[in-house]
Design an enzyme around this catalytic site. Structure first.
Site, mmCIF file in Angstrom:
data_model
loop_
_atom_site.group_PDB
_atom_site.id
_atom_site.type_symbol
_atom_site.label_atom_id
_atom_site.label_comp_id
_atom_site.label_asym_id
_atom_site.label_seq_id
_atom_site.Cartn_x
_atom_site.Cartn_y
_atom_site.Cartn_z
ATOM 1 N N HIS A 29 -4.302 33.951 -15.645
ATOM 2 C CA HIS A 29 -3.938 32.804 -15.401
ATOM 3 C C HIS A 29 -5.068 32.012 -14.700
ATOM 4 C CE1 HIS A 29 -1.154 29.613 -15.984
ATOM 5 N NE2 HIS A 29 -2.194 29.058 -14.907
ATOM 6 N N GLU A 30 -5.406 32.303 -13.161
ATOM 7 C CA GLU A 30 -6.236 31.672 -12.513
ATOM 8 C C GLU A 30 -7.369 30.969 -13.237
ATOM 9 O OE1 GLU A 30 -4.905 29.261 -10.897
ATOM 10 O OE2 GLU A 30 -2.839 30.184 -10.620
ATOM 11 N N GLY A 53 0.806 -1.423 -0.080
ATOM 12 C CA GLY A 53 -0.177 0.017 0.339
ATOM 13 C C GLY A 53 0.422 1.269 -0.069
ATOM 14 N N PRO A 104 2.534 4.369 1.044
ATOM 15 C CA PRO A 104 3.398 5.198 2.361
ATOM 16 C C PRO A 104 1.618 5.979 3.317
ATOM 17 C CG PRO A 104 4.050 6.240 0.567
ATOM 18 C CD PRO A 104 3.179 5.690 -0.580
ATOM 19 N N THR A 132 -1.049 4.544 4.573
ATOM 20 C CA THR A 132 -1.770 3.904 4.646
ATOM 21 C C THR A 132 -2.523 3.238 6.012
ATOM 22 O OG1 THR A 132 -1.214 2.177 3.171
ATOM 23 C CG2 THR A 132 -2.105 4.169 2.371
ATOM 24 N N GLY A 133 -1.347 2.539 6.562
ATOM 25 C CA GLY A 133 -1.224 1.959 7.849
ATOM 26 C C GLY A 133 -0.517 0.652 8.223
ATOM 27 N N LYS A 134 0.052 0.370 7.096
ATOM 28 C CA LYS A 134 1.090 -1.308 7.316
ATOM 29 C C LYS A 134 1.283 -1.153 7.995
ATOM 30 C CE LYS A 134 2.981 -0.202 3.117
ATOM 31 N NZ LYS A 134 2.795 1.444 2.890
ATOM 32 N N THR A 135 2.175 -0.036 8.696
ATOM 33 C CA THR A 135 3.363 -0.482 10.020
ATOM 34 C C THR A 135 2.553 -0.888 11.414
ATOM 35 O OG1 THR A 135 4.768 0.933 9.179
ATOM 36 C CG2 THR A 135 5.385 0.006 11.844
ATOM 37 N N ASP A 150 1.254 23.182 -15.539
ATOM 38 C CA ASP A 150 0.310 23.187 -16.410
ATOM 39 C C ASP A 150 0.782 21.949 -17.362
ATOM 40 O OD1 ASP A 150 -1.302 24.418 -14.223
ATOM 41 O OD2 ASP A 150 -0.815 26.341 -15.551
HETATM 42 P P1 ADP Z 1 2.806 3.128 6.605
HETATM 43 O O1 ADP Z 1 3.365 1.964 7.628
HETATM 44 O O2 ADP Z 1 2.037 2.438 5.316
HETATM 45 O O3 ADP Z 1 3.115 4.035 5.772
HETATM 46 P P2 ADP Z 1 1.945 4.125 9.093
HETATM 47 O O4 ADP Z 1 1.202 2.513 9.837
HETATM 48 O O5 ADP Z 1 3.841 4.006 9.431
HETATM 49 O O6 ADP Z 1 1.765 3.937 7.223
HETATM 50 O O7 ADP Z 1 1.239 4.999 9.016
HETATM 51 C C1 ADP Z 1 1.950 6.637 10.142
HETATM 52 C C2 ADP Z 1 0.681 6.852 11.465
HETATM 53 O O8 ADP Z 1 -0.736 7.368 10.523
HETATM 54 C C3 ADP Z 1 -0.016 5.501 11.880
HETATM 55 O O9 ADP Z 1 0.922 5.644 12.923
HETATM 56 C C4 ADP Z 1 -1.212 5.744 12.638
HETATM 57 O O10 ADP Z 1 -1.152 7.138 13.942
HETATM 58 C C5 ADP Z 1 -1.637 6.603 11.052
HETATM 59 N N1 ADP Z 1 -2.357 5.938 10.459
HETATM 60 C C6 ADP Z 1 -2.436 5.237 9.115
HETATM 61 N N2 ADP Z 1 -2.977 4.487 8.717
HETATM 62 C C7 ADP Z 1 -4.055 4.085 10.044
HETATM 63 C C8 ADP Z 1 -5.155 3.700 9.726
HETATM 64 N N3 ADP Z 1 -5.572 2.977 8.286
HETATM 65 N N4 ADP Z 1 -6.427 4.015 10.568
HETATM 66 C C9 ADP Z 1 -5.628 4.639 11.857
HETATM 67 N N5 ADP Z 1 -4.583 5.234 11.721
HETATM 68 C C10 ADP Z 1 -3.516 5.075 10.654
HETATM 69 ZN ZN ZN Z 2 -2.112 26.773 -13.520
HETATM 70 MG MG MG Z 3 4.981 1.846 7.445
#
Ligand code: ADP
Ligand code: ZN
Ligand code: MG
Length: 672
Positions: free
Chosen positions: A457-458, A235, A237, A239-242, A533
């Site tokens: 532009h904007e 997943g 970075p 997303t909560g893998k660790t 752009d």
């Molecule tokens: P990854 O390992 O995927 O890069 P982490 O697990 O290190 O992400 O996430 C960093 C922090 O973000 C976690 O310690 C937590 O506090 C928060 N976090 C990330 N994903 C979640 C989730 N799904 N639910 C709750 N907290 C989350």
């Molecule tokens: Zn622009």
């Molecule tokens: Mg991690």
């Protein structure tokens, strides 16, 4: 254009510095006595060089002065060592009568030709002779240390070096010292549970089985089923893998051994492999247990891809050791290896073979419900204003992952504190979100001309965002400089989009070209401001052609699915030269068609462009309602919510030199 900034993948507390650890538990371990020895040696050295044994103040006097002092009755006692005579006066005296430097103690040298009259002279003046030895003899131990210390230090240093290389080559080594590395991997017992994880329910469900197995392995043994040895968490970075890996250990109440693969790359060659061995040995001894290998792609990159030229032996040795270890045990032993990566596509095929990381768990960015749940977890300790609706915050944050949401909560709480509030309000969240997504406002003063140009532009971006069918609603437009951008137009989808029709992609290209189109319409010249752009536009158009089969000329083919495409060395194109030219032509055609469309629409709606620009110059920034009101364009049917994210369609880079850094927003990825 800028996407939400990349998640700060806060590595959980599982990451310990490699050298932290308790004191050695083995007195015979060289880890224990080596430093002692070194310190002892250093002490002696320092003591003798810098703090010689304290000596009384002494004058050196000529021999004839010495004789006359005896004669004068001023010498109390003397001691002779060889030809050196030291002694004590009755009254402080100097080398001569007028000498400034006087002392109670003196020394002098006995000339070899001195006659025998000295003894009689001393007797006559009642001088005590040889009252004390000049220096007390050193204790035997010290004497030994002085003579053998340097040699000992040398030997100790030698053993230490041997030890290191032995650990590196993996053998028991001289005096079997390699083992001492193992305590670097003390297990943790995480208190994290599944209740701390939200928004990634599928991944949680898949890991339930692992938890259950760790809790009661007998149940699985009985039926002879095999539980996976290795599970790969894939997943983005943040997303909560660790977090998930720790939660599995916490739920199962088993020890958690973790290492980060990238740590090994920095080490002395061979240490990585020996650490892997130690890690597995320890975990198996503590079974049931979890081993967590973070950033697996750092060592597990496909060897064939040759992403690094020349030997990266260290990486390969470590990788091989992991493979060997994983083959060497049975999952029924109760050790499960979890690994995390954000790039499963670059992993070496050997890692993914059955019996290794054969199970993959995708950790997806959370949807709206998931985001709300994550926000609730991270606001457990934060006082919230009763009027604050976390569901509304979740609706405004499509695309943000767990770590970013945690960061958002933190920013909002900090803002509220700075505003002396007792609880965090929706306003704090909105402002924090703006800061997280767009960067902090910059205090630079633009010239009137630059400001006007930026406003056109904007406005070009924003107006096209309103006019192009199927575009994401325009949430905000601003000419307040932020980060590297002079202005920004924010568009965000109504809700998380999973799939993108061709019209939508073309609309995004058209919108992104709106800034340049407006400038050339009004001023007749183009500037460097559209650099980003154009980058973004090219990227989308290219993906449309080579990945999503949206060019009739090239056909419904996907040429991009090549894991090695990222490697510049082996950049073999999976298509012919003729196709390459065709692709280039098609990409150009799509972009040019969109640019024509942008010109046409702006020309047709020139009045609204002027109105929006004037309002922007007056107000600096306009929210969705104001934009609709100024342009008189009705709100799109179906757009009721006010989510906001993905700063889309257009920032202006101040100057080419300055505009090199920001990464363009990656094109949308449709669901597979
Ligand atoms: P990854 O390992 O995927 O890069 P982490 O697990 O290190 O992400 O996430 C960093 C922090 O973000 C976690 O310690 C937590 O506090 C928060 N976090 C990330 N994903 C979640 C989730 N799904 N639910 C709750 N907290 C989350
Ligand atoms: Zn622009
Ligand atoms: Mg991690």
């Amino acid at each position: 254009m800028s996407n939400p900034p990349p998640a700060s993948p806060g590595q959980g507390p599982n990451r310990r510095p490699p050298l932290a650890g308790g004191p050695g538990n083995n007195m015979r371990s060289p880890r224990f006595w080596l430093p002692l020895l070194v310190i002892l040696g250093l002490n002696i050295l320092v003591a003798n060089v810098f703090f010689p044994p304290s000596q009384p103040r002494t004058v050196t006097i000529p021999y004839n002065v010495f004789l006359s002092q005896i004669d004068g009755g001023n010498v109390a006692s003397i001691t002779s060592t060889g030809s050196l005579i030291t002694g004590v006066f009755h009254h402080p005296s100097g080398a001569s009568a007028r000498s400034r430097k006087t002392a109670l103690h003196f020394q002098t040298e006995l000339p070899t030709f001195a006659g025998g009259g000295l003894e009689a002279l001393l007797q006559a003046h009642h001088v005590t002779v040889n009252a004390q030895p000049p220096n007390p003899p050193r204790p035997l131990l010290l004497e030994l240390l002085f003579s053998f210390g340097p040699a000992l230090l040398l030997v100790a240093g030698f053993i230490w070096i041997m030890n290191r290389s032995a650990a590196a080559s993996g053998g028991g080594g001289l005096l079997r010292l390699g083992r001492s590395q193992a305590r670097l991997y003390d297990p943790e017992r995480p208190g994290t549970t599944f209740a701390d994880v939200a928004g990634i329910e599928e991944a949680k469900d898949e890991l339930e089985e692992i938890v259950d197995f760790l809790r009661q392995p007998q149940r699985y043994e009985r039926l002879g089923g095999t539980v996976p040895k290795g599970v790969l968490l894939v997943g983005l970075p943040g997303t909560g893998k660790t977090l998930l890996a720790r939660a599995v250990a916490g739920e199962a109440k088993v020890p958690f051994f973790s290492m980060s693969a990238s740590e090994f790359i920095e080490m002395i060659v061979g240490v990585g492999a020996s650490r892997v061995r130690d890690l597995f040995t320890k975990a198996r001894a503590a079974a049931p247990a979890i081993i967590f290998i973070d950033e697996l792609d750092a060592i597990g990159r496909s060897r064939a891809a040759g992403a690094t030229l020349g030997g990266h032996d260290e990486r390969e040795q470590t990788l091989n050791q992991i493979l060997t270890e994983m083959d060497g045990f049975d999952s029924r032993e109760g050790v499960i290896v979890l690994a995390a990566t954000n790039r499963a596509d670059v992993l070496d095929a050997a890692l993914l073979r059955p019996g290794r990381f054969d199970r993959r768990v995708m950790v997806q960015p959370p949807d709206r419900v998931g985001r709300a749940a994550i926000l609730r977890i991270h606001t457990r300790e934060v006082p919230l204003d009763p009027s604050l609706d976390l569901n509304a915050v979740a609706a405004q944050t499509p695309g943000l992952v767990g770590a970013e949401l945690r960061n958002l909560v933190n920013e909002a709480a900090l803002l509220a504190a700075r505003r002396d509030r007792t609880a965090v309000t929706m306003e704090d969240f909105s402002d924090a979100l703006e800061k997280v997504l767009l960067g902090t406002a910059r205090r630079i003063v633009l010239s009137e001309a630059d400001r006007e140009r930026t406003a056109y532009h904007e406005s070009g971006h924003a107006l096209l965002g309103l006019l192009v069918p199927d575009a994401d609603p325009v949430r905000k437009v601003s000419i307040v400089p932020r980060g590297r951008a002079l202005g920004v137009t924010v568009q965000s989808p109504v809700d998380d989009r999973q799939n993108y029709p061709e019209t939508y992609l073309r609309g995004r290209i058209t919108g992104a070209l709106g800034g340049r189109a407006a400038e050339s319409l009004v001023y007749g010249v183009v500037t460097t401001g559209a650099e980003n752009d154009l980058l973004h536009v090219t990227q989308i158009a290219r993906e449309m052609v080579i990945r999503w089969g949206m060019s009739p000329e090239v056909g419904p083919l996907n040429y991009s699915d090549d894991p090695q495409a990222g490697s510049p060395i082996l950049a073999q194109r999976p298509f012919s030269e003729a196709t390459a030219e065709l692709i280039d032509r098609e990409v150009k055609r799509i972009v040019e068609e969109c640019l024509d469309e942008a010109h046409r629409l702006l020309l047709e709606h020139r009045d609204q462009l002027e109105a929006l620009t004037r309002a922007l110059l007056r107000e600096d920034s306009l929210e969705e309602d104001a934009i609709l009101q100024v342009t008189g364009i009705p709100r799109r049917p179906g757009v009721v919510e006010r989510p906001r994210s993905r700063a889309a369609a257009g920032e202006r880079s101040p100057a080419p030199a300055d505009a090199a850094a920001p990464a363009p927003a990656p094109p949308p990825v449709p669901a597979p």
